[in-house]
Design a protein around this motif. Structure first.
Motif, mmCIF file in Angstrom:
data_model
loop_
_atom_site.group_PDB
_atom_site.id
_atom_site.type_symbol
_atom_site.label_atom_id
_atom_site.label_comp_id
_atom_site.label_asym_id
_atom_site.label_seq_id
_atom_site.Cartn_x
_atom_site.Cartn_y
_atom_site.Cartn_z
ATOM 1 N N TYR A 128 -4.310 21.989 60.151
ATOM 2 C CA TYR A 128 -5.761 21.803 60.173
ATOM 3 C C TYR A 128 -6.277 21.951 58.739
ATOM 4 O O TYR A 128 -5.977 22.941 58.061
ATOM 5 C CB TYR A 128 -6.420 22.819 61.093
ATOM 6 C CG TYR A 128 -6.028 22.628 62.543
ATOM 7 C CD1 TYR A 128 -6.831 21.896 63.402
ATOM 8 C CD2 TYR A 128 -4.840 23.166 63.033
ATOM 9 C CE1 TYR A 128 -6.473 21.709 64.732
ATOM 10 C CE2 TYR A 128 -4.466 22.981 64.355
ATOM 11 C CZ TYR A 128 -5.284 22.245 65.200
ATOM 12 O OH TYR A 128 -4.915 22.053 66.509
ATOM 13 N N ARG B 127 -9.626 21.442 55.892
ATOM 14 C CA ARG B 127 -11.032 21.218 55.555
ATOM 15 C C ARG B 127 -11.161 21.236 54.042
ATOM 16 O O ARG B 127 -10.704 22.173 53.381
ATOM 17 C CB ARG B 127 -11.935 22.297 56.156
ATOM 18 C CG ARG B 127 -13.431 21.975 55.972
ATOM 19 C CD ARG B 127 -14.334 23.126 56.338
ATOM 20 N NE ARG B 127 -14.241 23.560 57.718
ATOM 21 C CZ ARG B 127 -14.811 22.956 58.754
ATOM 22 N NH1 ARG B 127 -15.502 21.852 58.562
ATOM 23 N NH2 ARG B 127 -14.682 23.441 59.976
ATOM 24 N N ASP C 49 -15.617 17.677 57.000
ATOM 25 C CA ASP C 49 -15.290 18.023 58.376
ATOM 26 C C ASP C 49 -13.834 18.485 58.432
ATOM 27 O O ASP C 49 -13.092 18.336 57.473
ATOM 28 C CB ASP C 49 -15.509 16.822 59.294
ATOM 29 C CG ASP C 49 -14.750 15.579 58.826
ATOM 30 O OD1 ASP C 49 -14.253 15.574 57.681
ATOM 31 O OD2 ASP C 49 -14.642 14.618 59.600
ATOM 32 N N GLU C 50 -13.444 19.064 59.552
ATOM 33 C CA GLU C 50 -12.060 19.486 59.726
ATOM 34 C C GLU C 50 -11.274 18.366 60.400
ATOM 35 O O GLU C 50 -11.752 17.728 61.339
ATOM 36 C CB GLU C 50 -11.983 20.744 60.585
ATOM 37 C CG GLU C 50 -10.562 21.269 60.774
ATOM 38 C CD GLU C 50 -10.494 22.462 61.714
ATOM 39 O OE1 GLU C 50 -10.337 23.596 61.232
ATOM 40 O OE2 GLU C 50 -10.628 22.251 62.944
ATOM 41 N N GLN C 51 -10.063 18.129 59.911
ATOM 42 C CA GLN C 51 -9.154 17.177 60.535
ATOM 43 C C GLN C 51 -7.826 17.870 60.796
ATOM 44 O O GLN C 51 -7.454 18.815 60.093
ATOM 45 C CB GLN C 51 -8.930 15.963 59.628
ATOM 46 C CG GLN C 51 -10.161 15.115 59.392
ATOM 47 C CD GLN C 51 -10.529 14.261 60.601
ATOM 48 O OE1 GLN C 51 -9.883 14.335 61.642
ATOM 49 N NE2 GLN C 51 -11.574 13.469 60.463
ATOM 50 N N SER C 52 -7.111 17.391 61.814
ATOM 51 C CA SER C 52 -5.783 17.926 62.112
ATOM 52 C C SER C 52 -4.769 16.795 62.089
ATOM 53 O O SER C 52 -5.106 15.630 62.326
ATOM 54 C CB SER C 52 -5.766 18.624 63.472
ATOM 55 O OG SER C 52 -5.905 17.684 64.528
ATOM 56 N N GLY C 53 -3.529 17.152 61.791
ATOM 57 C CA GLY C 53 -2.472 16.160 61.766
ATOM 58 C C GLY C 53 -1.116 16.799 61.996
ATOM 59 O O GLY C 53 -0.938 18.001 61.798
ATOM 60 N N PHE D 275 -2.178 12.105 58.922
ATOM 61 C CA PHE D 275 -3.496 12.085 58.314
ATOM 62 C C PHE D 275 -3.881 10.736 57.719
ATOM 63 O O PHE D 275 -5.045 10.520 57.433
ATOM 64 C CB PHE D 275 -3.575 13.146 57.205
ATOM 65 C CG PHE D 275 -3.689 14.552 57.711
ATOM 66 C CD1 PHE D 275 -4.857 15.026 58.256
ATOM 67 C CD2 PHE D 275 -2.609 15.419 57.622
ATOM 68 C CE1 PHE D 275 -4.970 16.333 58.710
ATOM 69 C CE2 PHE D 275 -2.701 16.725 58.067
ATOM 70 C CZ PHE D 275 -3.885 17.188 58.618
ATOM 71 N N SER E 296 -8.783 7.172 61.602
ATOM 72 C CA SER E 296 -9.517 8.191 62.360
ATOM 73 C C SER E 296 -9.429 9.569 61.716
ATOM 74 O O SER E 296 -10.137 10.495 62.141
ATOM 75 C CB SER E 296 -8.979 8.262 63.790
ATOM 76 O OG SER E 296 -7.603 8.627 63.784
ATOM 77 N N LYS E 297 -8.583 9.715 60.687
ATOM 78 C CA LYS E 297 -8.389 11.010 60.033
ATOM 79 C C LYS E 297 -9.131 11.117 58.702
ATOM 80 O O LYS E 297 -8.908 12.053 57.941
ATOM 81 C CB LYS E 297 -6.895 11.254 59.794
ATOM 82 C CG LYS E 297 -6.051 11.265 61.063
ATOM 83 C CD LYS E 297 -6.354 12.464 61.933
ATOM 84 C CE LYS E 297 -5.458 12.498 63.149
ATOM 85 N NZ LYS E 297 -5.747 13.664 64.000
ATOM 86 N N LYS E 298 -9.995 10.165 58.401
ATOM 87 C CA LYS E 298 -10.729 10.219 57.141
ATOM 88 C C LYS E 298 -11.594 11.473 57.087
ATOM 89 O O LYS E 298 -12.287 11.805 58.044
ATOM 90 C CB LYS E 298 -11.625 8.992 56.994
ATOM 91 C CG LYS E 298 -10.873 7.684 56.824
ATOM 92 C CD LYS E 298 -11.851 6.536 56.773
ATOM 93 C CE LYS E 298 -11.132 5.209 56.693
ATOM 94 N NZ LYS E 298 -12.076 4.071 56.745
ATOM 95 N N PHE E 299 -11.551 12.127 55.942
ATOM 96 C CA PHE E 299 -12.430 13.281 55.715
ATOM 97 C C PHE E 299 -13.770 12.779 55.189
ATOM 98 O O PHE E 299 -13.826 11.961 54.288
ATOM 99 C CB PHE E 299 -11.817 14.238 54.697
ATOM 100 C CG PHE E 299 -10.685 15.052 55.248
ATOM 101 C CD1 PHE E 299 -9.416 14.508 55.352
ATOM 102 C CD2 PHE E 299 -10.880 16.356 55.650
ATOM 103 C CE1 PHE E 299 -8.364 15.250 55.861
ATOM 104 C CE2 PHE E 299 -9.841 17.116 56.156
ATOM 105 C CZ PHE E 299 -8.572 16.557 56.267
#
Length: 290
Positions: free
Chosen positions: A89, A91, A118-122, A128, A132-135
């Protein structure tokens, strides 16, 4: 203004803290867009962006420093997906500062923008690099641009010697878990412009006087201060004049650039202000008024 940043992550074959030889491909961070990330510059070449990393949502145990190189943010150390398929995770935040136990403390001197993503997980099966995983980074502060002129009939030879904004706190805490700012201490008065010498002659034209640009805490009441020296040795002090923003709660919004056009009158109660509002791309918007 939200700033999309695509994070490109390549598969590694060891865990983040595994010992022994490393055979995987290290994480690389690709920056899709850097314009206006500070509000005043178009790129951060050579500077550092931080990513808080952890193995559960909203809880971070590591800080990944990445040096911006063109359109890439190159990690200063290699990082890898956990080989057991568990999730990471992340940020992002800027500027890079080591967090304490409660978050990242910043001193607000008016010159520095603050951003958080925002927070993204991979993981190995959900990497990542996907769209859909763009920060998306957002501005946490308000940008205020102030320009001053005088009304017809103002005393000849008057000089502007001070501009200040009151209400913003000198320090804030960035809570990485919530991606929000918390004020520290009491509100203060920040000097945003002073002359190098005796002052700047005021005129009826905005182009003849300096423009001050300052980054301030959002969502709080702000006040305007100015001092004008007159040829007879006296001065006019405009003190703690409340700025009422044309928002639902009359308070400034984060990520919005407000331009305050101040018109000074020798009778202080007749001071007027006309403004435009824009995001960091300077599009026409609403109003701010005293």
């Amino acid at each position: 203004m939200a700033i999309p940043i695509a994070l490109m992550v390549y598969i590694g074959c060891t865990g983040p803290e595994a010992s022994g030889p490393v055979t995987g491909i290290p994480v690389r961070l690709a920056l899709r867009h850097l314009s206006s990330i500070r509000g005043t510059v178009s790129e951060l070449n050579g500077e550092t962006i931080a990513f808080a990393a952890g193995t559960s949502p909203g809880t971070y145990s590591e800080i990944w420093e990445s040096r911006v190189n063109g359109k890439e943010a190159v990690p200063l150390q290699s990082h890898y997906y956990p080989e057991d398929g568990s999730r990471l995770y992340l940020r992002g935040y800027y500027p890079m500062t080591e967090p304490g136990s409660n978050g990242v403390v910043y001193r607000l001197d008016g010159s520095q923008d603050l951003l958080v993503s925002d927070e993204q997980s991979g993981c190995l099966s959900d990497m990542f690099w996907q769209d859909s995983k763009k920060f998306t980074f957002k501005h946490l502060l308000t940008q205020l641009n102030i320009r001053v002129r005088v009304e017809e009939g103002y005393p000849e030879g008057a000089c502007l010697t001070r501009m200040q904004i009151g209400g913003s706190h000198p320090e804030v805490l960035l809570d990485l878990n919530k991606a929000t700012l918390m004020a520290i201490g009491e509100p203060a008065v920040l000097t945003i412009w002073e002359p190098d010498g005796t002052g700047v002659l005021l005129s009826g034209s905005y182009t003849d006087t300096p423009t001050a640009t300052v980054m301030l805490e959002a969502g709080i009441p702000l006040t305007f201060f100015a001092t004008v020296s007159l040829p007879d040795g006296t001065s006019l002090d405009y003190e703690a004049l409340p700025i009422r923003f044309i928002e639902a709660d009359s308070l400034p919004r984060p990520g919005v650039s407000y331009t305050l056009s101040v018109v000074l009158n020798a009778e202080k109660e007749k001071l007027t202000l006309s403004t435009t509002v824009a995001d960091w791309t300077e599009k026409d918007g609403g109003e701010v008024e005293f």
